[in-house]
Design a protein around this motif. Sequence first.
Motif, PDB file in Angstrom:
ATOM      1  N   UNK A 390     -11.940   1.201 -10.876  1.00 48.41           N
ATOM      2  CA  UNK A 390     -11.426   0.158 -11.769  1.00 48.41           C
ATOM      3  C   UNK A 390     -10.289  -0.582 -11.070  1.00 48.41           C
ATOM      4  N   UNK A 391      -9.991  -1.803 -11.493  1.00 53.19           N
ATOM      5  CA  UNK A 391      -8.866  -2.532 -10.887  1.00 53.19           C
ATOM      6  C   UNK A 391      -7.568  -1.725 -10.977  1.00 53.19           C
ATOM      7  N   UNK A 392      -6.786  -1.787  -9.929  1.00 56.15           N
ATOM      8  CA  UNK A 392      -5.541  -1.022  -9.885  1.00 56.15           C
ATOM      9  C   UNK A 392      -4.572  -1.483 -10.966  1.00 56.15           C
ATOM     10  N   UNK A 393      -3.896  -0.532 -11.584  1.00 57.37           N
ATOM     11  CA  UNK A 393      -2.931  -0.833 -12.627  1.00 57.37           C
ATOM     12  C   UNK A 393      -1.487  -0.733 -12.139  1.00 57.37           C
ATOM     13  N   UNK A 394      -1.264   0.056 -11.094  1.00 60.10           N
ATOM     14  CA  UNK A 394       0.088   0.277 -10.580  1.00 60.10           C
ATOM     15  C   UNK A 394       0.369  -0.702  -9.445  1.00 60.10           C
ATOM     16  N   UNK A 395       1.601  -1.142  -9.347  1.00 57.62           N
ATOM     17  CA  UNK A 395       1.996  -2.073  -8.277  1.00 57.62           C
ATOM     18  C   UNK A 395       2.269  -1.283  -6.995  1.00 57.62           C
ATOM     19  N   UNK A 396       1.205  -0.998  -6.267  1.00 52.85           N
ATOM     20  CA  UNK A 396       1.328  -0.234  -5.030  1.00 52.85           C
ATOM     21  C   UNK A 396       1.799  -1.122  -3.882  1.00 52.85           C
ATOM     22  N   UNK A 397       2.300  -0.467  -2.839  1.00 52.96           N
ATOM     23  CA  UNK A 397       2.676  -1.183  -1.608  1.00 52.96           C
ATOM     24  C   UNK A 397       2.105  -0.451  -0.411  1.00 52.96           C
ATOM     25  N   UNK A 398       1.685  -1.212   0.584  1.00 49.75           N
ATOM     26  CA  UNK A 398       1.250  -0.622   1.839  1.00 49.75           C
ATOM     27  C   UNK A 398       2.462  -0.203   2.660  1.00 49.75           C
ATOM     28  N   UNK A 399       2.274   0.794   3.491  1.00 51.39           N
ATOM     29  CA  UNK A 399       3.373   1.258   4.345  1.00 51.39           C
ATOM     30  C   UNK A 399       3.794   0.145   5.293  1.00 51.39           C
ATOM     31  N   UNK A 400       5.084  -0.050   5.499  1.00 52.81           N
ATOM     32  CA  UNK A 400       5.543  -1.083   6.441  1.00 52.81           C
ATOM     33  C   UNK A 400       5.193  -0.689   7.870  1.00 52.81           C
ATOM     34  N   UNK A 401       5.270  -1.665   8.765  1.00 49.57           N
ATOM     35  CA  UNK A 401       5.013  -1.398  10.173  1.00 49.57           C
ATOM     36  C   UNK A 401       6.008  -0.352  10.709  1.00 49.57           C
TER      37      UNK A 401
END
Length: 808
Positions: A390-401
């Motif tokens: 299902x579409x994501x509900x939480x505001x996730x972030x990718x790991x920075x460089x």
Amino acid sequence: MPAPAHPHYRQLTLANGLRVSLRHAPRLKRCAAVLRVAAGSHDAPLAWPGLAHFLEHLLFLGTERFATSEGLMAFVQRHGGQVNASTRERTTDFFCEVPASNFADALERLGDMLAHPRLDMDDQLREREVLQAEFIAWSQDAQAQHQRAMLEGLAADHPLRGFHAGNRETLPVPRTDFQQSLREFYGEFYQSGQMFLSLAGTQSLDELQALAEQFGAGLRSGARRLQAAPPALLNSGQSGYQYVARQRLHQLIACNAPREALDFLCTWLNASAPGGLLAQLKTRQWATALEAKVLYQFAGQALLEVDVTLANDGPQQAASIEAMLYDWLSFFAHSDWAALRNEYALLIARQQQINGALALARQDSEQLEPRLSDEHCRALKTLLDSLRLAPAKISWQLAPNNPFLQPAAKAPHAGLIRGQTSAHRGLRTFAQDRSRGRRDLSSLTFSHVLPDDSEEGALYLHWRLDCTLQGDFFTRLANTLQPLRENARQAGITLSFETVGTDWLVKMIGAHEPIPAVVEQLAQSLAQPDTNLWQEILPSPAPMIAIRELLKALPACCAGTLPDKAPTNLDDLPGMWSNARWQGFAAGLPTACELAIKQAAARLPGQPATLESTPMPICGQHLWHEVSTDSSDTALLLFCPAPTQTLADEARWRLLAHIIQAPFYQHLRVERQVGYAVFSGIRQFNGQTGLLFGAQSPHMAREDVLGHIQAFLKQLPDLIGAHEDLGNLVLARQLEAQALPTTQAAELLWQAQLAGHRSDYLEQLNQAIQTCTRQDLLSGAQQLNQAAGGWRCVANGAPVAGSWLTPS
């Protein structure tokens, strides 16, 4: 899939069907071989669980040409290398790493043991008892039983649910039908068409190919055969399941994707950076750690495991944790992977840059592509789509460089400040004088014994606190450094921490280019730790077998320190650092790197100082340390320090260890059937050199295990007398600076500094070893038996009868 064409890599198939990979790496100090047999525990007859594992053990027990004392294991150990084997579900690996000058001889022994095993009946009966001891330990190990229970969610007929290690009941050695099956299994799978040989070394590709061809010529020829495909991993309609027990949650997902794609997914799933899955679970105080890994893969089947270490309230949130995992997977599936793929390429390149010979050979034996291709990404997208997320509900972030994967900025030209040119060299300003004198770093020593033209180096930073409130201080401090540790690992640096009393040691070993930046970040993190990470619920230590628990406790026993359980608050940190002193040691670093480290080290907390490192002498004493473990097995270590810290005594102790290693293992493990985890060797603590003996037994009492060790030591004069060649030259060559891997060389030089030896320590030790005589060794054996340097026994039980004292 085969690796792409590369000027230092070659892959070919010999005329007899042996598949070979060759890797030339001039920077290596050793050479390695991995021989993979396409047959594992799931290929053994159902009637004899453990047969494949049993055969792997038997192959090390000598051949007509090379007796056990001259076989692969003894040969590699004698030349300071490493050797072992591993039986997995559908493969069996044999691997070794040795100096280049011994590589051909090691390959000869490896080939001979594979092609001409004796399979002697008495050997089989003795080795079965070793597997029986391992089985008893396995059956008592809570972690192993937990793993087995976790797999009960798989389809009932899948072999992953079975027992495959072998024991006295499943390996009826005397039976004719068992012997027939054993030989049939060997004949079917241990032939050239079923093998893959991977070589990595300093030799040219043509030289490596010649070695591979010589190795292959000794094998039995045969055609490659397909291994039987397994049944479905899960029952129809299932894509995965969840298992919760002992504060651990395991989410298992059955999938069909290339290993390269799954490794890419696990890299970002494991990231601990803010905005990721682990960070969110920690914020909710549901979990303390997370590890995603590929648990199994074969014939289009893969089992992905997400192992979550739960906090106190975690078990009640199992359904919510599962939902968060799938929510993160949905976010990841719809993210732009372009930046992640670039970062991942840098990560893989850095690992290739610093991996040793054995790591390179093992990597090549997996036959994976050294990059994430478009095809891999499409396969991963297909896998994620199949989960119907299902579409994501939480505001996730990718790991920075990762900042340590980027090229280091060039250091400013030494001796010039802004506005100056080379014409101004020698003209000093008040500002320059003040900046140069702002901190004395004479306690930071740079050794130039190791060549600085390699890509690896080492830095040791040693703190001593002059306060009593250490408690969980270092544990919490290390926890705040986990993000730094993770980034350093990806950038090719192993960052580790060791604590003994109020002493704390930080080691950085690996690619030297990022080390200054890691020191810079370390200084900031120590001065101002992340408050959230400091206050986190600390994960419970991973369970270990009893002998490993003793090894963990040994340094503190030698230092005579006991942990203080008083809690430490973050508010105490400034006062602690104000009273702290530190010293540093580095080796193998180029000049530019040294300068950058000095600049970064000026911001480390505490005061630079030369710390005294004086081992506690226990000459003539027998000290007993009791360490509690969860195992009912007997586990025991005997540490015997050299009588003095002179190089002459160290040389004698090292040469004794060199002579003892193989016979000690043979006598206690094979002949006396004491148990498993039997070993001996040299260990150094706080500059003190000692001989260490260890064993774990599921059936012997402590006094019996110790008695076997003492009986062996009494035979040392006869053992020394039986050696025509004491091995002086062989051992001396292993300790030459140009032959030592960076990790070993750095540890040797660090211990030498703690012992107060001169900068030419390695040369002097080398000379002392070469001139050590038989009479010197006999004298050393007498001192060892008389406990001239003392005996320190660490065991998971009370002292045995005798002259043992318990330290207060």
